[in-house]
Design an enzyme around this catalytic site. Structure first.
Site, PDB file in Angstrom:
ATOM      1  N   TYR A   1       3.255   4.836  -7.079  1.00 44.11           N
ATOM      2  CA  TYR A   1       1.899   5.154  -7.556  1.00 44.11           C
ATOM      3  C   TYR A   1       1.001   5.413  -6.456  1.00 44.11           C
ATOM      4  CZ  TYR A   1       4.040   3.944 -12.091  1.00 44.11           C
ATOM      5  OH  TYR A   1       4.649   3.927 -13.193  1.00 44.11           O
ATOM      6  N   ASP A  30       5.447  -5.088 -16.849  1.00 43.25           N
ATOM      7  CA  ASP A  30       4.008  -4.616 -17.259  1.00 43.25           C
ATOM      8  C   ASP A  30       4.020  -3.965 -18.862  1.00 43.25           C
ATOM      9  OD1 ASP A  30       1.139  -4.009 -17.153  1.00 43.25           O
ATOM     10  OD2 ASP A  30       1.541  -2.114 -16.211  1.00 43.25           O
ATOM     11  N   GLU A  73      12.856  -1.217 -11.480  1.00 46.42           N
ATOM     12  CA  GLU A  73      12.317  -1.951 -10.425  1.00 46.42           C
ATOM     13  C   GLU A  73      12.827  -3.415 -10.196  1.00 46.42           C
ATOM     14  OE1 GLU A  73       7.972  -1.758 -10.891  1.00 46.42           O
ATOM     15  OE2 GLU A  73       8.064   0.405 -10.776  1.00 46.42           O
ATOM     16  N   GLU A 125       8.891   7.603 -11.967  1.00 51.74           N
ATOM     17  CA  GLU A 125       7.466   7.178 -12.256  1.00 51.74           C
ATOM     18  C   GLU A 125       6.387   7.450 -11.199  1.00 51.74           C
ATOM     19  OE1 GLU A 125       6.904   3.126 -13.230  1.00 51.74           O
ATOM     20  OE2 GLU A 125       8.976   3.029 -14.463  1.00 51.74           O
TER      21      GLU A 125
END
Length: 656
Positions: A508, A205, A455, A544
């Site tokens: 998230y 991303d 990731e 994160e």
């Protein structure tokens, strides 16, 4: 000559099933040289930064320049050229579709080499980084090929230069990412209004900016030169005394064989320029410096004088004491240690408070920008951060030096992001990226941890053996720092955590998971962190968390994309972190992200990823002020630092 683009357009991809592959632990090339270019009594440095000539290749004919030998003459003789700044990403410079160009581009420029350089010395050409693959010619002769964006490479060009005359340098850059590049991507051919077109896709991303991203230097060295300097430090006697161990490698030999007994004179100077230690090595070119009343390197806010650096001067001498070469570098004296519950620097437990970041800004993309770098470090100190992760690739050498000077700890990450389709070829390049990274950054006191991936798809069976090999290879290169990876796979499926020293996880809550549900944040964070620790019995970092926020959008009650929602998401995480800190093994919190950044075009991204605490122009969103209060409160409670006077705005005098 083999070019990656041939494999792309012919579609020769290796597809891997869910069956575990047999991976072999093969050797990878070991980097030599690459010391950061510095002037000294024996070395000169000349910058080739500036405006270069630029040509984009036809995406349907990416190797035309090779076949037609564009490198044998000025690019302008083969194709129309446009001006292009170096260093910079080329994508956002023009007003046409260069932004999404896939394949090769070409740069060239002319430069003079002084007649004085013809004397008895060597000349080197060094690139700070070119993304992703680079081929370099000087005066029509190929001098170096390098694959791996964000890392330096160099070549000796002594014998191809014309001294006292004009020279030409030509660079071909290929930005194509495939399943065996680091990072990975895919190339497909799809129909468009004019027939067919080549499309680059990737799962990570952030935008695949490309070009000559960092400075280009010519520099000289003597014929017999200091090629490598490796430094390790240690503190003893309750940090009262220190030790600097150095090891030097030399390239070349002196002309007179009878005088070939080389040795090193090592001098260590403090900030005031006073000599505090010195030693002379034997023929092994290694030794130790004992430093009394040492001033240790401390992270920002953990000491009143953070980032203290000494200067190590390495002099290479012949047997007759003739000075052959001199190289100087900054050294920070500190010790790192870790166990199942904590990470310590100089014997003191560390709680990380910082960011994931990107090298990204308007117009220049990922190009080196000293003004932006200084601004970013001012903001890091303003907000009270003591660390950041180089997500998701090595950052510039200049920024590493700045982190040393300002006491900002770095989790140094290689370019492996969203790693999948594990293969023997990918493993080799992954290991090579780590070898180059550690070789470049091993002497930086700010680097306190290596991150071997972000990731990765660690739920597959192959991930176990793959990351075992990657982690063990990393330890073979440097045993002084712990290893981590930012994992997004659920702990119940993860196959990589057992190979790490410290567990870092990305999640998230209230954004990608349970979108908008602020009541589903705190306990979820606590539960997952506890589960990671229970599974591996290792320290845990949340590497994160965050939420996209459009600056200036205010909605009450809080709603996704609003500044109020971002503040609420952070606050709910803060509560979880404070509960986790009481357990003793939770050692850090990293916001995603420091500043907004560009991504590939997507209907889920309004001009890019907006999870920044700061805008892409480096101005604070509302949450920056909230986070500043948090980080300085932690600094006060954990490290006894002072609170800035302006952190709380005067409201009223309260009376009981």
């Amino acid at each position: 000559m083999a070019f990656s683009f041939f494999s792309l357009v012919t579609g020769l991809y290796v597809l891997h099933s869910s069956i575990a592959l047999l991976l072999l632990n093969k050797e990878v090339p070991i980097t030599r040289g690459m010391l950061y270019p510095r002037e000294s009594e024996t070395r000169e440095v000349h910058s080739l930064d500036g405006i270069w000539n630029f040509v984009r290749s036809d995406p349907d004919n990416p190797t035309q320049g090779i076949r037609d030998k564009w490198f044998e003459k000025d690019l302008s003789k083969s194709q129309p050229t446009i001006p292009m700044p170096v260093p910079a990403s080329y994508n956002d410079i023009t007003t046409d579709n260069l932004r999404d160009h896939v394949g090769t581009v070409w740069y060239d420029r002319r430069f003079f080499v002084p007649r004085s350089w013809r004397t008895d010395q060597r000349v080197w050409l060094r690139f700070g980084s070119v993304h992703y693959e680079a081929y370099v010619w000087v005066n029509g002769k190929r001098v170096v090929k390098h694959e791996m964006g964000h890392l330096p490479f160099e070549a000796e060009v002594t014998d191809v230069l014309m001294y006292g005359s004009e020279n030409r340098i030509t660079v071909m850059c290929d930005n194509a990412l495939i399943q065996t590049s680091v990072p990975q991507g895919k190339i497909t051919e799809v129909p468009n209004d004019n027939g067919m077109t080549i499309v680059q896709s990737y799962t990570f991303d952030f935008f695949n900016y490309a070009g000559i991203h960092r400075s280009v230097h010519l520099y000289t060295t003597p014929k017999t030169l200091i090629e490598e300097v490796k430094v390790t430090t240690n503190l003893k006697n309750q940090n009262a005394d220190g030790e600097v161990s150095y090891s030097v490698s030399v390239k070349g030999s002196v002309v007179n064989e009878a005088d070939n007994d080389l040795h090193i004179q090592a001098n260590l100077y403090d900030k005031e320029g006073l000599l505090v230690a010195n030693a002379t090595s034997d023929g092994k070119l290694e030794g130790e410096l004992q430093v009394a009343e040492v001033k240790p390197w401390w992270p920002y806010l953990m000491h009143p004088d953070p980032g203290y650096l000494y200067q190590l001067e390495i002099k290479l001498l012949a047997a007759n004491e003739e000075l052959l070469d001199v190289y100087r570098l900054k050294v920070g004296l500190r010790t790192l240690s870790w166990d199942q519950t904590q990470f310590l620097i100089n014997g003191k437990s560390v709680y990380f408070r910082g960011f994931g970041r990107h090298e990204d800004s308007d117009i220049r993309g990922k190009g080196l920008d000293n003004a932006l770098m200084v601004r970013d470090f001012n903001l890091l100190k303003w907000i009270g951060a003591n660390a950041y992760r180089t997500s998701h690739y090595p950052y510039s050498e200049e920024s590493m030096q700045f982190a040393d000077e300002h006491g900002i700890m770095i989790i140094d990450e290689c370019p492996s992001v969203d790693t999948e389709n594990f293969s023997q070829e990918l493993l080799g390049k992954h290991k090579s990226s780590l070898e180059q990274l550690i070789h470049r950054d091993r002497n930086h006191p700010s680097v306190v941890m290596w991150s071997i991936a972000n990731e990765p798809r660690t739920g597959s069976l192959t991930a176990d053996s793959y990351f075992s090999l990657v982690a063990n290879f990393t330890r073979s290169l440097d045993k002084t720092r712990p290893i981590t990876a930012a994992i997004a796979t659920p702990y119940t499926k993860d196959q990589a955590g057992r190979h790490l020293d410290i567990i870092s996880f990305n999640r998230y809550n209230a954004w990608y998971t349970n979108t908008g549900r602020l009541d589903m944040v705190t306990q979820n964070v606590i539960d997952e962190a506890v589960a990671w620790n229970k599974a591996y019995q290792k320290p845990v970092i949340m590497s994160e968390y965050g939420a996209d926020t459009l600056e200036g959008l205010h909605i009450q009650p809080a709603y996704v994309w609003s500044e109020e929602f971002q503040m609420e998401v952070f606050s709910r995480h803060f509560k979880a972190f404070d509960e986790l800190r009481k357990k003793g093994w939770f050692i850090g919190e990293f916001v995603w992200n420091f500043a907004d950044f560009k991504t590939a075009q997507s209907y889920t991204r309004v001009g890019g990823n907006k999870k920044g605490v700061f805008t892409r122009a480096r101005q604070p969103k509302a949450v920056a002020h909230l986070l500043r209060k948090r980080y300085f409160a932690l600094g006060r409670d954990l490290d006894q630092c002072n609170i800035p006077e302006d952190i709380f705005i005067y409201i009223a005098e309260w009376k009981s």
